[in-house]
Design a protein around this motif. Sequence first.
Motif, PDB file in Angstrom:
ATOM      1  N   THR A 316       3.030 109.761 -25.935  1.00  0.00           N
ATOM      2  CA  THR A 316       2.287 109.324 -27.122  1.00  0.00           C
ATOM      3  C   THR A 316       0.784 109.226 -26.846  1.00  0.00           C
ATOM      4  OG1 THR A 316       2.730 106.998 -26.536  1.00  0.00           O
ATOM      5  CG2 THR A 316       4.221 108.040 -28.107  1.00  0.00           C
ATOM      6  N   ARG A 317       0.405 109.052 -25.588  1.00  0.00           N
ATOM      7  CA  ARG A 317      -1.024 108.974 -25.270  1.00  0.00           C
ATOM      8  C   ARG A 317      -1.739 110.303 -25.528  1.00  0.00           C
ATOM      9  NH1 ARG A 317      -1.029 105.603 -19.519  1.00  0.00           N
ATOM     10  NH2 ARG A 317      -0.105 103.676 -20.335  1.00  0.00           N
ATOM     11  N   HIS A 318      -0.969 111.369 -25.561  1.00  0.00           N
ATOM     12  CA  HIS A 318      -1.560 112.692 -25.773  1.00  0.00           C
ATOM     13  C   HIS A 318      -1.120 113.277 -27.122  1.00  0.00           C
ATOM     14  CE1 HIS A 318      -2.619 112.328 -21.581  1.00  0.00           C
ATOM     15  NE2 HIS A 318      -1.348 112.245 -21.243  1.00  0.00           N
ATOM     16  N   ALA A 319      -0.717 112.404 -28.034  1.00  0.00           N
ATOM     17  CA  ALA A 319      -0.107 112.887 -29.274  1.00  0.00           C
ATOM     18  C   ALA A 319      -1.087 113.040 -30.423  1.00  0.00           C
ATOM     19  CB  ALA A 319       1.019 111.932 -29.698  1.00  0.00           C
ATOM     20  N   ASP A 320      -2.331 112.577 -30.248  1.00  0.00           N
ATOM     21  CA  ASP A 320      -3.277 112.688 -31.353  1.00  0.00           C
ATOM     22  C   ASP A 320      -3.475 114.137 -31.783  1.00  0.00           C
ATOM     23  OD1 ASP A 320      -3.608 110.009 -31.603  1.00  0.00           O
ATOM     24  OD2 ASP A 320      -5.767 109.980 -31.205  1.00  0.00           O
ATOM     25  N   GLY A 321      -3.284 115.055 -30.853  1.00  0.00           N
ATOM     26  CA  GLY A 321      -3.406 116.468 -31.202  1.00  0.00           C
ATOM     27  C   GLY A 321      -2.417 116.896 -32.275  1.00  0.00           C
ATOM     28  N   HIS A 322      -1.220 116.300 -32.260  1.00  0.00           N
ATOM     29  CA  HIS A 322      -0.228 116.612 -33.284  1.00  0.00           C
ATOM     30  C   HIS A 322      -0.720 116.188 -34.666  1.00  0.00           C
ATOM     31  CE1 HIS A 322       2.764 118.152 -30.616  1.00  0.00           C
ATOM     32  NE2 HIS A 322       2.983 117.013 -29.989  1.00  0.00           N
ATOM     33  N   THR A 326      -1.820 118.853 -38.112  1.00  0.00           N
ATOM     34  CA  THR A 326      -0.972 118.776 -39.308  1.00  0.00           C
ATOM     35  C   THR A 326      -1.755 118.060 -40.408  1.00  0.00           C
ATOM     36  OG1 THR A 326       0.027 116.767 -38.375  1.00  0.00           O
ATOM     37  CG2 THR A 326       1.267 118.822 -38.145  1.00  0.00           C
ATOM     38  N   PRO A 327      -1.486 118.385 -41.661  1.00  0.00           N
ATOM     39  CA  PRO A 327      -2.261 117.797 -42.757  1.00  0.00           C
ATOM     40  C   PRO A 327      -1.687 116.456 -43.211  1.00  0.00           C
ATOM     41  CG  PRO A 327      -0.763 119.423 -43.632  1.00  0.00           C
ATOM     42  CD  PRO A 327      -0.581 119.457 -42.142  1.00  0.00           C
ATOM     43  N   PRO A 328      -2.487 115.622 -43.868  1.00  0.00           N
ATOM     44  CA  PRO A 328      -1.964 114.395 -44.482  1.00  0.00           C
ATOM     45  C   PRO A 328      -0.773 114.717 -45.371  1.00  0.00           C
ATOM     46  CG  PRO A 328      -4.360 114.414 -44.601  1.00  0.00           C
ATOM     47  CD  PRO A 328      -3.946 115.772 -44.091  1.00  0.00           C
ATOM     48  N   GLY A 329       0.292 113.930 -45.215  1.00  0.00           N
ATOM     49  CA  GLY A 329       1.508 114.198 -45.972  1.00  0.00           C
ATOM     50  C   GLY A 329       2.505 115.054 -45.242  1.00  0.00           C
ATOM     51  N   HIS A 366       4.948 117.864 -36.971  1.00  0.00           N
ATOM     52  CA  HIS A 366       5.246 117.310 -38.279  1.00  0.00           C
ATOM     53  C   HIS A 366       6.142 116.081 -38.173  1.00  0.00           C
ATOM     54  CE1 HIS A 366       3.821 121.288 -39.703  1.00  0.00           C
ATOM     55  NE2 HIS A 366       3.562 120.655 -40.843  1.00  0.00           N
ATOM     56  N   PHE A 367       7.134 116.128 -37.268  1.00  0.00           N
ATOM     57  CA  PHE A 367       8.012 114.976 -37.084  1.00  0.00           C
ATOM     58  C   PHE A 367       7.197 113.762 -36.633  1.00  0.00           C
ATOM     59  CE2 PHE A 367      12.679 116.205 -36.929  1.00  0.00           C
ATOM     60  CZ  PHE A 367      12.507 117.385 -37.632  1.00  0.00           C
ATOM     61  N   TYR A 368       6.263 114.009 -35.719  1.00  0.00           N
ATOM     62  CA  TYR A 368       5.458 112.900 -35.205  1.00  0.00           C
ATOM     63  C   TYR A 368       4.557 112.346 -36.297  1.00  0.00           C
ATOM     64  CZ  TYR A 368       2.783 110.059 -31.949  1.00  0.00           C
ATOM     65  OH  TYR A 368       2.206 108.995 -31.308  1.00  0.00           O
ATOM     66  N   ARG A 369       3.928 113.207 -37.058  1.00  0.00           N
ATOM     67  CA  ARG A 369       3.090 112.734 -38.149  1.00  0.00           C
ATOM     68  C   ARG A 369       3.935 111.955 -39.174  1.00  0.00           C
ATOM     69  NH1 ARG A 369      -1.408 112.912 -41.195  1.00  0.00           N
ATOM     70  NH2 ARG A 369      -2.680 114.169 -39.785  1.00  0.00           N
ATOM     71  N   ALA A 370       5.099 112.452 -39.513  1.00  0.00           N
ATOM     72  CA  ALA A 370       5.958 111.766 -40.485  1.00  0.00           C
ATOM     73  C   ALA A 370       6.353 110.380 -39.985  1.00  0.00           C
ATOM     74  CB  ALA A 370       7.203 112.605 -40.769  1.00  0.00           C
ATOM     75  N   ALA A 371       6.584 110.264 -38.671  1.00  0.00           N
ATOM     76  CA  ALA A 371       6.922 108.959 -38.103  1.00  0.00           C
ATOM     77  C   ALA A 371       5.754 107.989 -38.227  1.00  0.00           C
ATOM     78  CB  ALA A 371       7.328 109.110 -36.636  1.00  0.00           C
ATOM     79  N   MET A 372       4.550 108.449 -37.865  1.00  0.00           N
ATOM     80  CA  MET A 372       3.372 107.589 -37.944  1.00  0.00           C
ATOM     81  C   MET A 372       3.042 107.237 -39.394  1.00  0.00           C
ATOM     82  SD  MET A 372      -0.410 108.141 -36.261  1.00  0.00           S
ATOM     83  CE  MET A 372       0.209 108.130 -34.577  1.00  0.00           C
ATOM     84  N   GLU A 373       3.142 108.225 -40.279  1.00  0.00           N
ATOM     85  CA  GLU A 373       2.883 107.940 -41.684  1.00  0.00           C
ATOM     86  C   GLU A 373       3.928 106.973 -42.240  1.00  0.00           C
ATOM     87  OE1 GLU A 373       2.495 111.475 -43.997  1.00  0.00           O
ATOM     88  OE2 GLU A 373       0.659 112.137 -42.995  1.00  0.00           O
ATOM     89  N   ALA A 406      -7.011 107.210 -32.015  1.00  0.00           N
ATOM     90  CA  ALA A 406      -8.081 107.463 -32.986  1.00  0.00           C
ATOM     91  C   ALA A 406      -7.511 107.991 -34.296  1.00  0.00           C
ATOM     92  CB  ALA A 406      -9.084 108.452 -32.401  1.00  0.00           C
ATOM     93  N   GLN A 407      -6.471 108.822 -34.196  1.00  0.00           N
ATOM     94  CA  GLN A 407      -5.868 109.371 -35.402  1.00  0.00           C
ATOM     95  C   GLN A 407      -5.162 108.297 -36.224  1.00  0.00           C
ATOM     96  OE1 GLN A 407      -5.979 112.604 -36.649  1.00  0.00           O
ATOM     97  NE2 GLN A 407      -7.579 112.889 -35.122  1.00  0.00           N
ATOM     98  N   TRP A 408      -4.514 107.362 -35.546  1.00  0.00           N
ATOM     99  CA  TRP A 408      -3.831 106.291 -36.286  1.00  0.00           C
ATOM    100  C   TRP A 408      -4.861 105.357 -36.935  1.00  0.00           C
ATOM    101  CZ3 TRP A 408       1.412 104.193 -34.080  1.00  0.00           C
ATOM    102  CH2 TRP A 408       2.175 103.657 -35.143  1.00  0.00           C
ATOM    103  N   ARG A 409      -5.955 105.082 -36.240  1.00  0.00           N
ATOM    104  CA  ARG A 409      -7.008 104.254 -36.839  1.00  0.00           C
ATOM    105  C   ARG A 409      -7.533 104.900 -38.124  1.00  0.00           C
ATOM    106  NH1 ARG A 409      -8.683 104.031 -31.289  1.00  0.00           N
ATOM    107  NH2 ARG A 409     -10.480 105.408 -31.679  1.00  0.00           N
ATOM    108  N   GLN A 410      -7.771 106.207 -38.066  1.00  0.00           N
ATOM    109  CA  GLN A 410      -8.264 106.907 -39.253  1.00  0.00           C
ATOM    110  C   GLN A 410      -7.205 106.938 -40.344  1.00  0.00           C
ATOM    111  OE1 GLN A 410     -11.548 108.126 -39.627  1.00  0.00           O
ATOM    112  NE2 GLN A 410     -10.776 108.064 -41.726  1.00  0.00           N
ATOM    113  N   LEU A 411      -5.941 107.114 -39.944  1.00  0.00           N
ATOM    114  CA  LEU A 411      -4.838 107.119 -40.907  1.00  0.00           C
ATOM    115  C   LEU A 411      -4.795 105.798 -41.674  1.00  0.00           C
ATOM    116  CD1 LEU A 411      -2.155 108.216 -42.091  1.00  0.00           C
ATOM    117  CD2 LEU A 411      -1.016 107.372 -40.039  1.00  0.00           C
TER     118      LEU A 411
END
Length: 497
Positions: A316-322, A326-329, A366-373, A406-411
């Motif tokens: 997860t420390r290197h997951a911001d690239g995912h 991928t786009p919002p949503g 996409h799976f990772y983004r969907a989990a965070m979202e 950083a990506q989660w903060r922006q999210l």
Amino acid sequence: MELVAGIDAGTQSLKVLVYDPAARKVVASTSASLELASGADGSREQAPADWVAALNSCFAAIAPAVRSRIVALAVSGQQHGFVPLDAAGQVLAPAKLWCDTSTSAECTQIMDAVGGTAQTIAAAGNPILSGYTASKLPWTKTHRPEAYANLATILLPHDYLNFVLTGERFCEYGDASGTGWLDVRTRTWSPDLLRATDPDRDLAACLPPIAAPEALYDIAPAAAKTLGLPATVKVAVGGGDNMMAAIGTGCVTPGRLAMSLGTSGTLFAYSDTPVVDPEGAWAAFCSSTGGWLPLICTMNCTVVTEQVADAFDFNTRHADGHLRNTPPGADGLVMLPFLNGERTPDLPLGKGVLAGLDTTNMTPAHFYRAAMEGATYSLKYGYDAFVRGGMQFDRIVLTGGGSNSAQWRQLVADVFGLPVDVPTQSEGAAFGAALQALWALGHARGEGASIADITERHVALDPQLSARPDPARGHAYATAYARFLRYLDALTPLQRG
């Protein structure tokens, strides 16, 4: 030259942070992992002895010269856990934790005995939700009758570590309000809730006295020797991890909203008066500083992103690239991230759901983004209840492991449409415990600084970690959040069995 320490006993690890108030810097930080025993029935348990072993390990890893300068400490602990002790102070059974959903039926039984959810809220300010301490007592009576028969004292996890440190059995208002037994309006144990939980015995006799927020205790000689601390160390009352994170983020005055992205996700805001919702849309907890702390809790936050990362074999420390790729949503992919059941929304028997899969979004990113979202949308669902209740906020202060992304903060900034700030001390609960110890010590010395004075002086924000909402992304997330709510509404009947 004096130092204070904060101990944070979480679900996945125990951390110790040592802070130098004069230099305003952390001089030592250690952690030890903890094992979690999980059952198919929703049980989540830990051995309290493991917390003690982790505590000893953490202090052993701190230089003796640093330990010798510690003058006060406090404990932050995961809320709602049930630690049963006999009269001699021995633990009678594994501790059932906040994320344990095996007692969801007992929640309903207790509230039915009071007269229903509305009457429960009228009696104590909160419904009995999945994971609350109260439901674990009748479960223990049924499934561990020997432990129930020998029960002398009920402690929460942070209370138990205080007991190990001081030899004293006591609790405090913030963590106690998460049991379900405390009338948060009067800060007294509710006779109606105690009687509804167990009509066959006087549960009040099993509950420890409630200490004042600024109280101090002497460390037990044996504990001082084991941990390598001076025999003069003072132990402040500490509190639940959310209450300590409130201190560590400066959320001790009205108007500031704090969010913790840890194993669980939480939103909380300080109030000078009780903030009770008649529908139970949020937890009407007390703070550990003399006020109240309306709080939203989700049971699935970083645990979900970590599960996805493990499934696809990346860190997860290197997951911001995912997230960047991928786009919002997430191109329509939606996750209801209820791997541990859920408290917000109230679905204790809920399960995780993936919806909207197609040939374009069936990728690890996409799976990772969907989990965070999904984890973030669950918090937004609770935030919407705060807003409907008339609460207003102009920014979010973020803490917990998820705040390192950083990506989660922006999210979060984009989904909530609010600026996000991050304190320089990322371990909000441990840091908050250290500051509570500093406050209590100063109070005992007659120094007169309020907890707000203490946090104003010591809680600093890191401008490089701030995030500001982007209107274009915010619009895209609003569309995706509406989709999440539609799936939630459609699937809720199935999630409730």
